[in-house]
Design an enzyme around this catalytic site. Sequence first.
Site, PDB file in Angstrom:
ATOM      1  CD  GLU A 186      -2.738   1.239   2.489  1.00  0.00           C
ATOM      2  OE1 GLU A 186      -2.462   0.644   3.538  1.00  0.00           O
ATOM      3  OE2 GLU A 186      -3.829   1.801   2.284  1.00  0.00           O
ATOM      4  CB  CYS A 223      -7.183   3.092   4.447  1.00  0.00           C
ATOM      5  SG  CYS A 223      -7.524   2.133   5.916  1.00  0.00           S
ATOM      6  CG  ASN A 256      -8.869  -2.293   2.995  1.00  0.00           C
ATOM      7  OD1 ASN A 256      -8.225  -3.323   3.203  1.00  0.00           O
ATOM      8  ND2 ASN A 256      -8.754  -1.218   3.755  1.00  0.00           N
ATOM      9  CD  GLU A 257      -8.793  -2.752   7.922  1.00  0.00           C
ATOM     10  OE1 GLU A 257      -9.108  -1.590   8.244  1.00  0.00           O
ATOM     11  OE2 GLU A 257      -7.776  -3.308   8.346  1.00  0.00           O
TER      12      GLU A 257
HETATM   13  O1  AHR Z   1      -1.831  -1.377   6.925  1.00  0.00           O
HETATM   14  C1  AHR Z   1      -2.295  -0.121   7.325  1.00  0.00           C
HETATM   15  C2  AHR Z   1      -3.811  -0.020   7.276  1.00  0.00           C
HETATM   16  O2  AHR Z   1      -4.380  -0.852   8.223  1.00  0.00           O
HETATM   17  C3  AHR Z   1      -4.464  -0.430   5.996  1.00  0.00           C
HETATM   18  O3  AHR Z   1      -4.526   0.607   5.094  1.00  0.00           O
HETATM   19  C4  AHR Z   1      -5.846  -0.804   6.415  1.00  0.00           C
HETATM   20  O4  AHR Z   1      -6.422  -1.782   5.601  1.00  0.00           O
HETATM   21  C5  AHR Z   1      -5.686  -1.215   7.846  1.00  0.00           C
HETATM   22  O5  AHR Z   1      -6.568  -0.555   8.653  1.00  0.00           O
END
Ligand code: AHR
Length: 733
Positions: free
Chosen positions: A25, A236, A358-359
């Site tokens: 990321e 994120c 994501n999440e």
């Molecule tokens: O790895 C950091 C963050 O942690 C990522 O962006 C997210 O998916 C998680 O909350």
Amino acid sequence: MYGVEIKTSEKLTEVSESLYGLFFEDINRAGDGGLYAELLRNRAFDDGIVPNGCRYDPATKTVVSPTGWVTSFDCCEQEGVAGWEARNGAEFSLTDRETLNDARKRALTIRFGGGTVVNLGFGGIPVEKGKSYRFYMFAKSEEAVKVSVFFNGGEKRRVFEISGDYKKYECELTADVTDNNAELALFSESAAAVTLGFTSLFPKDTFMGRENGMRRSLAERLVKLRPAFLRFPGGCVVEGFSKDTVWRFADTIGPVWERRPHWLLWSYMTTNGLGFHEYLQFCEDLGIAAMYVLNCGMTCQGRCPDYFDRTLTEELYNDAVCAILYATAPADTEWGAKRAENGHAEPFSCLKYIEIGNENYGEEYFKRYESFYRRLKERFPQFTYISTDHTETVGLPTECVDEHFYSDPVFFVTNSDRYDSLDRNGPDIYCGEYAATVGCREGTLYGALGEAAFLTGAERNQDKVKMVSYAPLFKNVGYVSWEPDLIAFDGSRDHVIPSYHVLEMFAGSRGDYVCGHSVFTESSRRIESGCFSCGGTVSDGNVFNLRFGSRVSVRFWDKQRDGEDQDRYEWTVENGISKIVHYNGWSTEVICKDTPCELSADNSAELFAEGDRFRITLNGRVLHEQVIKPVPDLTGVCTVDIAEGVVFTKLVNFSAKEIFVKISCDVQMEDKARHTGVEPKPVFTGIFPPILRQPHSTYASMPSFGFLVLTKICSVKTAMHPTANEFEVIFVS
Ligand code: AHR
């Protein structure tokens, strides 16, 4: 007593080829100036552009999203021009008129007049004597102006004559000296205005020599982990915190100077040079599978979420479809042709996984997941689809669920058996983000041991736990927004944390099948201390009494820490259901099964918590009574490599004491051990002591807080100094 009994004849499950992978990321400036080898900071002059719809507050240097999420907006972008300096009388200013193209919102107008303008890079531009760098700029000027380009302090210069409308001026620069703190300088005697629309500087020596490619040293760090897949682009950043900060594939392909920039929710701008095509190319170059994470119609649920309406959600669905077509359609189709134009005529066969969101979780997610899943699956059945919540629990088709864990090391060790009781008829699991964070921000050996113990559990259950990836992967030491990170770098150097060595060892010793194994261990108590708190009342001691109406929430064994460092147990009663959950870091554990309970108008409860035992009595009746699972000192897993006749035995000693582990096996073991490492002192060297040696068993001494990977011709590596020690132990079948 500590021991491992290995039953090579018992085949528990095949090894999952895809188990160890990577999650990348763009966080901590992992992209531009990091893995993505661009050396100029703010190459397109768009750092500091406030995302559409958000409000900048100069007093606090924050931006506020339309839904009220407040976040840092302070990379000196609002003062001067980030990354650039005008010296010796040169002057410059940003302009939003006559930019290079529609994607560019700003340009830089310079009047040199005998002065220089320099780019400072991401904390200095690292150059190496004799190496070549590709430079280009889009520039324009109404007059003919001679501009020279050079590394400050170096002798070699290239001179361009800039005139007329925007044109691309490019050259190769060779460094005369090695300097980790160089600057790229532009100079002219003329005072006439020159406008730069976009600039770039790349080392020629990138990973696999790709233009617009990856920094070789960092990519090679990844190769050493022998990954099977790469999950990208987030995290994120896929979600953003507003409509304008959502990741969109279409902004990340084509000539880099035509790509719209993107404000990442980790508080900086990316030029999107590291885009969808580059990610796929990188996967192909590494020979691994690609996992694309897409936004399914909402912003980050932890940041004042915005649930998009149907129109915008459909736009994002189409963006996802176009991305998949770009990767996979033949070159004679619309999207396949774009890919071919960008240099890859053949489809990218590496794309194997699609993660929907994501999440994301809950009702809003379930709706969107269902709509994306059903349509994508029908149109592109070849992919494995991943959901980010247990969508199977609400009756939705679910192939694989991505679970994330950010907690303390103890959480990981005590959850090393988490997957032993997994429903074998349920979906597969992908542990897409994990890291021991609480108390381990620098990346500690203690944290790595916790993770290693957890991974032994993942390995044991790799019939269902198909993939794992540590998070985050990188940090630029000059721009940190999240710690710990597996690999830290500056312009020219990098180092790794112990968690990296765990992965290097574990992914390097796989085998064909998980064989039967029993680990015998002593354990220690998990709970140390903590207080009670409820509605502002905090108390110590063993007993907490309270009266409540229809709902209650009591914290116990509460270490009174917040957010990412929290550690507490919580008893709640709501809608006639009693729950006990452990909150640790960003992770949660359900401690008891949800229990229905009958409430009266005025309820009286007693919560007793002593040592590692708690009991809750409601209206005179015991509702929950439990001992918290202890922390095992020793955890482990064994796999067999058939062709090599090797047993890989991974053992983790999480305790603070040295322990002797009796290792017995249903095949005869040889007694040789070879130490091939250097200082510090190895775990054991030479021949197993005769007293301890028997045909089917031997003893390994494990240092406190240490772990071993034993194999036939097998390495025994110690986590104390994982790269420094390597042992060989021969198991003979
Ligand atoms: O790895 C950091 C963050 O942690 C990522 O962006 C997210 O998916 C998680 O909350």
